[in-house]
Design an enzyme around this catalytic site. Structure first.
Site, short mmCIF file in Angstrom:
data_model
loop_
_atom_site.label_atom_id
_atom_site.label_comp_id
_atom_site.label_asym_id
_atom_site.label_seq_id
_atom_site.Cartn_x
_atom_site.Cartn_y
_atom_site.Cartn_z
N TYR A 176 0.84 -1.19 0.00
CA TYR A 176 0.00 0.00 0.00
C TYR A 176 0.88 1.24 0.00
CZ TYR A 176 -3.52 3.38 1.59
OH TYR A 176 -4.36 4.47 1.70
N LYS A 180 1.16 4.13 -3.05
CA LYS A 180 0.84 5.52 -2.79
C LYS A 180 2.04 6.43 -3.05
CE LYS A 180 -3.47 4.94 -1.74
NZ LYS A 180 -4.55 5.47 -2.61
#
Length: 315
Positions: A176, A180
């Site tokens: 994640y 990002k």
């Protein structure tokens, strides 16, 4: 970082403007949808989940879309531009998923025999959704939005929902975090070229937000410590602000760029807003200003010269 004051009055009247947002049925995306509607925009929501009845009754067109699928995204843009005959002034790439068992996979002991290794061939790490939705889906959305805006006289603005983990890695969510961070890199890489085609791109990096995506125990722990938690409306306001604000200077000059004149003004571009609690901060300009400190002055000068050589833009 530079503190920003963003209020409802910071958003202009969006009558006649059309916005497309992925992941707009819930959470941060829905917060942005509500801001857009309150300021009179027409909104297309692309999501795998249906939108709530009260939202559906407003000026929203829902198109069921799997953003991890290129074909699904193309179908959605086809519907928007041909079936509905709509332009796209604002495109917000917000869809994202949280599931990230990468660390657990890393720390699971290796098999002890050939049969065990063979079994791993059919047991892929469960991190593909995170990459497909957060990164590839967003990148594909940016491509399609740019294609549409390229054909429009006034271009348009693209905004990406990233995360504070892009700057402060979260140990429990390596993939994640990586996706990002990649999105911030995408915005940084495109900010010097897209404006030449009347297209702006920027990002918003929220810290903790009270949504169904974040485990309740984590939210309660933050509240118990008195730490800031943003609302979905707060982050949604930053997303819409990023799509409608202007700037009188660039984040930084790139390659062959010449200094801007005193009367310079363009769409908000290449910037990242950190939304935390009830506050907003712009982070990219300060990072650019201090490159010499953390990159080294000598290294900075050499890198800037390399950028001039590799800058193929006609500026």
């Amino acid at each position: 970082m530079t503190s920003l004051s963003i209020t409802e009055s910071s958003i202009p009247d969006l009558t006649g403007k059309t916005a497309v947002i992925t992941g707009g049925a819930r959470g941060i995306g829905l917060g942005a949808v509500q801001v857009l509607l309150d300021h009179n925009a027409r909104v297309f929501v692309l999501d795998v989940l249906p939108i709530a009845d009260d939202v559906a009754a407003s000026k929203v067109t829902f198109i069921q879309t799997d953003t991890s699928s290129w074909l699904s995204l193309v179908d959605a843009f086809t519907a928007i531009t041909t079936e509905h005959g709509s332009k796209i002034d604002i495109a917000i790439a917000n869809a994202g998923v949280w599931n990230d068992p990468y660390l657990e996979d890393c720390l699971t002991p290796a098999p002890t025999d050939a049969a065990g290794w063979s079994a791993l061939k059919d047991n892929k790490p469960a991190t593909e959704a995170c990459v497909e939705v957060n990164l590839k889906g967003t990148m594909n959305f940016v491509i399609l939005a740019s294609k549409v805006m390229k054909t429009q006289e006034k271009g348009g603005s693209i905004v990406v929902t990233s995360s504070s983990t892009a700057y402060f890695a979260e140990q429990q969510m390596p993939v994640y975090t990586a996706t990002k961070a990649a999105l911030v890199g995408l915005v940084s890489a495109l900010r010097s070229t897209l404006p030449l085609h009347k297209i702006a791109i920027s990002a918003v990096c929220p810290s903790a937000v009270e949504t169904a995506m974040i485990p309740t125990m984590f939210i309660e722990a933050l509240k118990g410590l008195g730490l800031p938690i943003a609302t979905t409306r707060h982050v949604g306001l930053a997303l819409v602000y990023s799509a409608t604000a202007t700037q009188n200077r660039r984040v930084e000059d790139y390659g062959k760029d010449k200094p801007v004149p005193e009367d310079f003004e363009e769409r908000w571009n290449g910037r990242v807003i950190h939304a935390i609690g009830e506050e907003y901060w712009e982070v990219e300009e300060k990072l650019a200003e201090t490159r010499g400190v953390w990159w080294g002055e000598k290294n900075l000068k050499l890198t800037e010269k390399q950028r001039v050589v590799s800058d193929l833009r006609e500026v």
